[in-house]
Motif scaffolding. Structure first.
Motif, mmCIF file in Angstrom:
data_model
loop_
_atom_site.group_PDB
_atom_site.id
_atom_site.type_symbol
_atom_site.label_atom_id
_atom_site.label_comp_id
_atom_site.label_asym_id
_atom_site.label_seq_id
_atom_site.Cartn_x
_atom_site.Cartn_y
_atom_site.Cartn_z
ATOM 1 N N VAL A 180 64.455 19.052 38.662
ATOM 2 C CA VAL A 180 65.656 19.236 39.755
ATOM 3 C C VAL A 180 66.283 20.779 39.565
ATOM 4 O O VAL A 180 66.268 21.324 38.538
ATOM 5 C CB VAL A 180 66.921 18.139 39.577
ATOM 6 N N HIS A 181 66.515 21.226 40.629
ATOM 7 C CA HIS A 181 67.220 22.779 40.983
ATOM 8 C C HIS A 181 65.841 23.664 40.418
ATOM 9 O O HIS A 181 66.411 24.867 39.929
ATOM 10 C CB HIS A 181 68.374 22.831 40.393
ATOM 11 N N MET A 182 64.615 23.043 40.208
ATOM 12 C CA MET A 182 63.599 23.821 39.648
ATOM 13 C C MET A 182 64.067 24.578 38.404
ATOM 14 O O MET A 182 63.938 25.774 38.080
ATOM 15 C CB MET A 182 63.172 25.011 40.615
ATOM 16 N N ASP A 183 64.391 23.895 37.421
ATOM 17 C CA ASP A 183 65.093 24.391 36.092
ATOM 18 C C ASP A 183 63.645 24.115 35.160
ATOM 19 O O ASP A 183 63.701 23.205 34.428
ATOM 20 C CB ASP A 183 66.256 23.492 35.626
ATOM 21 N N GLY A 184 62.913 25.192 35.122
ATOM 22 C CA GLY A 184 61.794 25.216 34.209
ATOM 23 C C GLY A 184 60.631 24.545 34.843
ATOM 24 O O GLY A 184 60.509 24.061 36.075
ATOM 25 N N GLN A 230 67.696 27.204 40.168
ATOM 26 C CA GLN A 230 68.123 27.777 41.432
ATOM 27 C C GLN A 230 69.859 28.249 41.040
ATOM 28 O O GLN A 230 70.554 27.310 40.373
ATOM 29 C CB GLN A 230 68.597 26.756 42.108
ATOM 30 N N GLU A 231 70.331 29.486 41.603
ATOM 31 C CA GLU A 231 71.349 30.024 41.439
ATOM 32 C C GLU A 231 72.390 29.722 42.490
ATOM 33 O O GLU A 231 73.635 29.593 42.268
ATOM 34 C CB GLU A 231 71.497 31.422 41.596
ATOM 35 N N TYR A 232 71.848 29.008 43.607
ATOM 36 C CA TYR A 232 72.653 28.240 44.795
ATOM 37 C C TYR A 232 71.697 27.221 45.351
ATOM 38 O O TYR A 232 70.614 27.126 45.194
ATOM 39 C CB TYR A 232 72.996 29.386 45.665
ATOM 40 N N GLU A 233 72.457 26.455 45.819
ATOM 41 C CA GLU A 233 71.654 25.282 46.667
ATOM 42 C C GLU A 233 70.829 25.781 47.542
ATOM 43 O O GLU A 233 71.034 26.573 48.450
ATOM 44 C CB GLU A 233 72.550 24.032 47.432
ATOM 45 N N GLY A 234 69.532 25.004 47.726
ATOM 46 C CA GLY A 234 68.390 25.705 48.616
ATOM 47 C C GLY A 234 67.853 27.037 48.579
ATOM 48 O O GLY A 234 67.008 27.502 49.310
ATOM 49 N N GLN A 235 67.958 27.683 47.289
ATOM 50 C CA GLN A 235 67.422 28.901 46.923
ATOM 51 C C GLN A 235 65.831 28.503 46.824
ATOM 52 O O GLN A 235 65.421 27.933 46.062
ATOM 53 C CB GLN A 235 67.934 29.499 45.545
ATOM 54 N N PRO A 236 64.955 29.281 47.495
ATOM 55 C CA PRO A 236 63.514 29.312 47.378
ATOM 56 C C PRO A 236 63.135 29.540 46.473
ATOM 57 O O PRO A 236 63.291 30.554 45.791
ATOM 58 C CB PRO A 236 63.324 30.035 48.909
ATOM 59 N N TYR A 271 47.970 11.790 42.277
ATOM 60 C CA TYR A 271 49.429 11.186 42.805
ATOM 61 C C TYR A 271 50.078 12.715 42.942
ATOM 62 O O TYR A 271 50.345 13.006 41.967
ATOM 63 C CB TYR A 271 49.740 10.373 42.087
ATOM 64 N N GLN A 272 50.715 12.755 44.157
ATOM 65 C CA GLN A 272 51.831 14.055 44.002
ATOM 66 C C GLN A 272 52.903 13.661 44.941
ATOM 67 O O GLN A 272 53.055 12.784 45.671
ATOM 68 C CB GLN A 272 51.201 15.013 45.218
ATOM 69 N N TYR A 273 54.057 13.882 44.282
ATOM 70 C CA TYR A 273 55.474 13.701 44.800
ATOM 71 C C TYR A 273 55.881 14.888 45.464
ATOM 72 O O TYR A 273 56.180 16.162 45.071
ATOM 73 C CB TYR A 273 56.329 13.315 43.817
ATOM 74 N N SER A 274 56.295 15.001 46.801
ATOM 75 C CA SER A 274 56.586 16.000 47.724
ATOM 76 C C SER A 274 55.520 17.131 47.921
ATOM 77 O O SER A 274 54.470 16.894 47.711
ATOM 78 C CB SER A 274 58.010 16.864 47.087
ATOM 79 N N LEU A 275 55.867 18.073 48.352
ATOM 80 C CA LEU A 275 54.972 19.329 48.761
ATOM 81 C C LEU A 275 55.520 20.679 48.129
ATOM 82 O O LEU A 275 56.511 21.000 48.280
ATOM 83 C CB LEU A 275 55.069 19.452 50.603
ATOM 84 N N VAL A 276 54.502 21.590 48.081
ATOM 85 C CA VAL A 276 54.984 23.160 47.343
ATOM 86 C C VAL A 276 55.872 23.608 48.502
ATOM 87 O O VAL A 276 56.632 24.233 48.280
ATOM 88 C CB VAL A 276 53.590 23.787 47.033
ATOM 89 N N ASN A 277 55.365 23.291 49.836
ATOM 90 C CA ASN A 277 56.175 24.027 50.864
ATOM 91 C C ASN A 277 57.701 23.554 50.718
ATOM 92 O O ASN A 277 58.849 24.527 51.264
ATOM 93 C CB ASN A 277 55.742 23.629 52.124
ATOM 94 N N ALA A 278 58.066 22.452 50.318
ATOM 95 C CA ALA A 278 59.283 22.071 50.178
ATOM 96 C C ALA A 278 60.438 22.851 49.133
ATOM 97 O O ALA A 278 61.186 23.505 49.464
ATOM 98 C CB ALA A 278 59.641 20.568 49.737
ATOM 99 N N LEU A 279 59.386 23.138 47.919
ATOM 100 C CA LEU A 279 59.984 24.241 47.026
ATOM 101 C C LEU A 279 60.188 25.469 47.413
ATOM 102 O O LEU A 279 61.042 26.038 47.211
ATOM 103 C CB LEU A 279 59.075 24.111 45.779
ATOM 104 N N MET A 280 59.281 26.102 48.335
ATOM 105 C CA MET A 280 59.301 27.257 48.722
ATOM 106 C C MET A 280 60.433 27.169 49.872
ATOM 107 O O MET A 280 60.918 28.429 49.949
ATOM 108 C CB MET A 280 58.076 27.444 49.602
ATOM 109 N N SER A 281 60.762 26.143 50.366
ATOM 110 C CA SER A 281 62.073 25.952 51.227
ATOM 111 C C SER A 281 63.358 25.773 50.626
ATOM 112 O O SER A 281 64.497 25.470 50.981
ATOM 113 C CB SER A 281 61.802 24.914 52.246
ATOM 114 N N GLY A 282 63.400 25.532 49.123
ATOM 115 C CA GLY A 282 64.301 25.356 48.449
ATOM 116 C C GLY A 282 64.781 24.077 48.125
ATOM 117 O O GLY A 282 66.005 23.581 47.477
ATOM 118 N N VAL A 283 63.755 23.011 48.507
ATOM 119 C CA VAL A 283 64.181 21.396 48.227
ATOM 120 C C VAL A 283 63.849 21.127 47.122
ATOM 121 O O VAL A 283 62.792 21.062 46.526
ATOM 122 C CB VAL A 283 63.183 20.827 49.424
#
Length: 237
Positions: free
Chosen positions: A41-45, A134-140, A7-19
């Motif tokens: 959320v916000h790639m915190d860890g 992330q230090e700002y919204e959408g940071q890849p 089971y996977q939620y979302s895509l790695v490409n989404a993280l690379m785009s800062g989503v």
């Protein structure tokens, strides 16, 4: 989900785009499997799902058990049941790449299939990273990777949870090896960059059933996504 389905939620490409502004909850992820990887959320860890518990592997090597309501913008999980177990000299690991060699030796006709594995035991050396958020919204993710926290551990007992994905799936998943570590006492851990081990047990399962759930958020649907192979390799080690 049946045993040994992904089971996977979302895509790695989404993280690379800062989503990474929202996602499923930790409680929902725990229903999807007994082991898995991801982020918060916000790639915190880094996220590690192990034996039904979701852990947040934070910068500076800190670890906390996730709250059931913590949101997860990306994760992959499975109800892992090992089909093969490798021990002794056959499981000796001189590098991170050695895991791939073990998988190749003990699974046939699986080059374009997925694999899940679990490594338990004593690790001679580990080099792990955690992204610091992330230090700002959408940071890849690739930009975050340039400021990641990196630590090395010696003679540490613990567990690695990992997945191997086919090259053709790069961007949907992380192609090749993707693994996270947590020590036995739940004090340190992170995304594995390097490893060496003499006394471990490796459980392996081959997977051919994949379920991907995509976000419906405005940020996900507005993102311009493409597969940044160089950026992914640099940040994933």
């Amino acid at each position: 989900m049946a045993p040994n389905e992904i089971y996977q939620y979302s895509l790695v490409n989404a993280l690379m785009s800062g989503v990474s502004d929202s996602g499923i909850t930790a409680a929902q992820l725990a229903e999807k499997g007994n082991q898995g990887l991801g982020t918060f959320v916000h790639m915190d860890g880094e996220l590690l799902l192990l034996d039904g518990t979701v852990y947040q592997l934070q910068a500076e090597g800190k670890i906390r058990v996730a709250s059931p309501t913590d949101q997860i913008p990306y994760a992959v999980s499975t109800h892992f049941e090992p089909q093969q177990t490798v021990t002794g000299a056959a499981a000796r690991l001189e590098s991170k790449e050695a895991i791939d060699a073990v998988l190749e030796r003990h699974t046939h006709h699986a080059g374009n299939l997925f694999m899940a594995y679990r490594v338990d035991g004593q690790f001679r050396r580990l080099k792990c990273r955690t992204v610091q958020g992330q230090e700002y919204e959408g940071q890849p993710l690739a930009e975050l990777g340039k400021k990641q926290f990196v630590a090395e551990y010696s003679d540490v007992e613990g567990t690695i949870v990992g997945f191997r994905s086919p090259q053709a799936w790069q961007g949907f998943f992380v192609a090749g090896e993707h693994m996270h570590f947590i020590d036995k006492d739940r004090n340190v851990g992170g995304h594995v960059l390097e490893l060496e081990a003499d006394h471990v047990r490796i459980g392996i399962a081959t997977i051919n059933n994949i379920h991907i759930q995509l976000p419906t958020s405005d940020q996900f649907n507005a993102a311009v996504m493409s597969t940044d192979d160089v950026g992914l390799k640099s940040v994933e080690g």
